[in-house]
Design a protein around this motif. Structure first.
Motif, PDB file in Angstrom:
ATOM      1  N   ARG A 174     -17.394  22.002  15.079  1.00  0.00           N
ATOM      2  CA  ARG A 174     -18.540  21.651  14.233  1.00  0.00           C
ATOM      3  C   ARG A 174     -19.091  20.310  14.710  1.00  0.00           C
ATOM      4  NH1 ARG A 174     -15.784  23.039   8.467  1.00  0.00           N
ATOM      5  NH2 ARG A 174     -16.268  25.271   8.416  1.00  0.00           N
ATOM      6  N   LEU A 175     -20.292  20.356  15.257  1.00  0.00           N
ATOM      7  CA  LEU A 175     -20.863  19.185  15.929  1.00  0.00           C
ATOM      8  C   LEU A 175     -22.134  18.739  15.213  1.00  0.00           C
ATOM      9  CD1 LEU A 175     -20.820  17.363  18.550  1.00  0.00           C
ATOM     10  CD2 LEU A 175     -22.381  19.063  19.531  1.00  0.00           C
ATOM     11  N   GLY A 176     -22.164  17.490  14.772  1.00  0.00           N
ATOM     12  CA  GLY A 176     -23.372  16.925  14.173  1.00  0.00           C
ATOM     13  C   GLY A 176     -24.209  16.224  15.228  1.00  0.00           C
ATOM     14  N   LEU A 177     -25.513  16.388  15.174  1.00  0.00           N
ATOM     15  CA  LEU A 177     -26.432  15.671  16.062  1.00  0.00           C
ATOM     16  C   LEU A 177     -27.390  14.882  15.190  1.00  0.00           C
ATOM     17  CD1 LEU A 177     -27.288  18.495  18.655  1.00  0.00           C
ATOM     18  CD2 LEU A 177     -25.521  16.730  18.829  1.00  0.00           C
ATOM     19  N   TYR A 178     -27.358  13.566  15.332  1.00  0.00           N
ATOM     20  CA  TYR A 178     -28.241  12.698  14.541  1.00  0.00           C
ATOM     21  C   TYR A 178     -29.415  12.268  15.406  1.00  0.00           C
ATOM     22  CZ  TYR A 178     -24.847  12.294  10.754  1.00  0.00           C
ATOM     23  OH  TYR A 178     -24.010  12.558   9.699  1.00  0.00           O
ATOM     24  N   ALA A 234     -17.043  16.276  15.123  1.00  0.00           N
ATOM     25  CA  ALA A 234     -17.609  15.143  15.860  1.00  0.00           C
ATOM     26  C   ALA A 234     -19.096  15.062  15.551  1.00  0.00           C
ATOM     27  CB  ALA A 234     -17.402  15.306  17.368  1.00  0.00           C
ATOM     28  N   ALA A 235     -19.639  13.876  15.778  1.00  0.00           N
ATOM     29  CA  ALA A 235     -21.083  13.689  15.623  1.00  0.00           C
ATOM     30  C   ALA A 235     -21.578  12.838  16.783  1.00  0.00           C
ATOM     31  CB  ALA A 235     -21.394  13.010  14.297  1.00  0.00           C
ATOM     32  N   ILE A 236     -22.745  13.179  17.297  1.00  0.00           N
ATOM     33  CA  ILE A 236     -23.380  12.381  18.350  1.00  0.00           C
ATOM     34  C   ILE A 236     -24.645  11.758  17.774  1.00  0.00           C
ATOM     35  CG2 ILE A 236     -24.341  12.378  20.672  1.00  0.00           C
ATOM     36  CD1 ILE A 236     -22.800  14.950  21.247  1.00  0.00           C
ATOM     37  N   VAL A 258     -17.189   9.790  16.333  1.00  0.00           N
ATOM     38  CA  VAL A 258     -18.624   9.516  16.298  1.00  0.00           C
ATOM     39  C   VAL A 258     -19.005   8.924  17.650  1.00  0.00           C
ATOM     40  CG1 VAL A 258     -20.434   8.127  15.212  1.00  0.00           C
ATOM     41  CG2 VAL A 258     -18.648   9.185  13.797  1.00  0.00           C
ATOM     42  N   VAL A 259     -19.932   9.567  18.331  1.00  0.00           N
ATOM     43  CA  VAL A 259     -20.337   9.160  19.680  1.00  0.00           C
ATOM     44  C   VAL A 259     -21.746   8.570  19.609  1.00  0.00           C
ATOM     45  CG1 VAL A 259     -20.746   9.938  22.045  1.00  0.00           C
ATOM     46  CG2 VAL A 259     -18.991  11.076  20.640  1.00  0.00           C
TER      47      VAL A 259
END
Ligand SMILES: [Zn+2]
Ligand SMILES: [Zn+2]
Length: 340
Positions: A174-178, A234-236, A258-259
């Motif tokens: 599950r990947l968040g993209l901000y 994770a989130a980028i 968090v990247v």
């Protein structure tokens, strides 16, 4: 370029005289390729958020005057002494990492992205907001045939840095993209092809960006100040907004990462240790290595990446930068040279 006419050819270029001032359209001499360099007839150059940080003076010590631009696609027109990669006529891409020293601890350890004496295209060396440019051949890439010039341009940074950021996110399912702009829209497609679930966090009120994310296969899209509907692995962060760091920490599960993928970010507000605890991590991504580029373009050859682009004539570069600054671009603006 050999011969008596070499020194008198002229080109149009957009040049930065001083940070904080608009670019100026200039008539300049075509540069000559030095040892190890290739001369490139630029077809197009995508506009990156980093260009904005350079033009706005948010990054220290740019070359001045400077031709910005580090997502360059063009054809090799001449080889400087000692070049053994690429032939005249080959299509090449020029990325942000224009050169690395090859001798520092980082270069020798396979981390040339952290080189002590690097050259950055369109920042410390002239870039691609111009009809011609020169580049160190060792740091250029061949581009898969399936992409036309304009579609390929955003791959050179949005794609490459996005790819490095995605690798930093590990095996997150599950990947968040901000911040759903040029980089995120490419990463979303790779992540989907790898079987991940993409959660897109967009600027509050930006329904178009949310729709765009959903159209690229995101399982959820919502405002960046909303809690995640499910705990993320994770989130980028592609948006240069420090307040998103604690927001993303709250969105990731125990052990989540968090990247931060941008070169510049506003200050990160203080936050309680409890949202970092339980082995959550914050890391940043800096630049790229040539290995990233080879890995990314090998992947882009097999995973068809749809890049959302808008062609803008070179002379209107300032307008494209203004729209990026105002958040009024979906995907990437690509500057096209006269005749292309
Ligand atoms: Zn080095
Ligand atoms: Zn960039």
């Amino acid at each position: 370029m050999a011969g008596s006419s070499a020194g008198c050819r002229r080109m149009q270029a957009m040049q930065l005289d001083w940070p904080g001032t608009p670019l100026v359209l200039r008539d300049l001499p075509v540069p000559q390729p030095g040892p190890g360099e290739i001369l490139i007839r630029v077809h197009c150059c995508a506009v990156c958020r980093t260009d904005l940080h350079v033009v706005d003076g948010e990054l220290p010590d740019p070359k001045l005057p400077l031709i910005p631009g580090h997502e360059i696609v063009g054809k090799v027109a001449a080889l400087g002494p000692g070049v053994d990669r690429f032939a005249v006529g080959a299509r090449v891409g020029v990325p942000w990492l224009g050169r690395a020293c090859g001798t520092c601890t980082f270069c020798r350890g396979g981390r040339e992205n952290l080189c002590d004496a690097p050259g950055f295209t369109g920042y410390t060396i002239d870039g691609g907001y111009a009809e011609w440019t020169v580049a160190d051949a060792r740091f250029c890439f061949a581009i898969p045939d399936r992409y036309d010039d304009v579609a390929a341009a955003p791959l050179l940074c949005a794609g490459l840095i996005g790819y490095r950021a995605l690798r930093k996110a590990g095996d997150a399912r599950r990947l968040g993209l901000y911040g759903f702009g040029a980089a995120a829209h490419i990463v979303a497609q790779i992540a989907r092809a790898e079987g991940r679930e993409v959660y897109a966090f967009v600027r509050p009120g930006d329904a178009a960006a949310a729709d765009f994310a959903l159209s690229l296969g995101a399982v959820w899209a919502g405002p960046s100040d909303a809690p995640a509907p499910d705990p993320l692995d994770a989130a980028i962060l592609f948006a240069p907004v420090g307040a998103l760091v604690p927001a993303a920490l709250r969105a990731v599960a125990k052990g989540g990462r968090v990247v931060a993928a941008g070169i510049h970010m506003s200050d990160i507000p203080s936050f309680p240790y409890s949202i970092l605890w339980q082995e959550r991590e914050i890391v940043s991504v800096a630049n790229l290595t040539r290995a990233d580029g080879e890995g990314f373009f090998a992947l882009a050859e097999h995973v068809p990446i749809r890049t959302e682009t808008e062609r803008v004539p070179l002379a209107q570069a300032n307008a494209a930068l203004d729209r990026l600054r105002a958040g009024r671009l979906t995907g990437a603006a690509v500057l096209t040279m006269p005749g292309f």
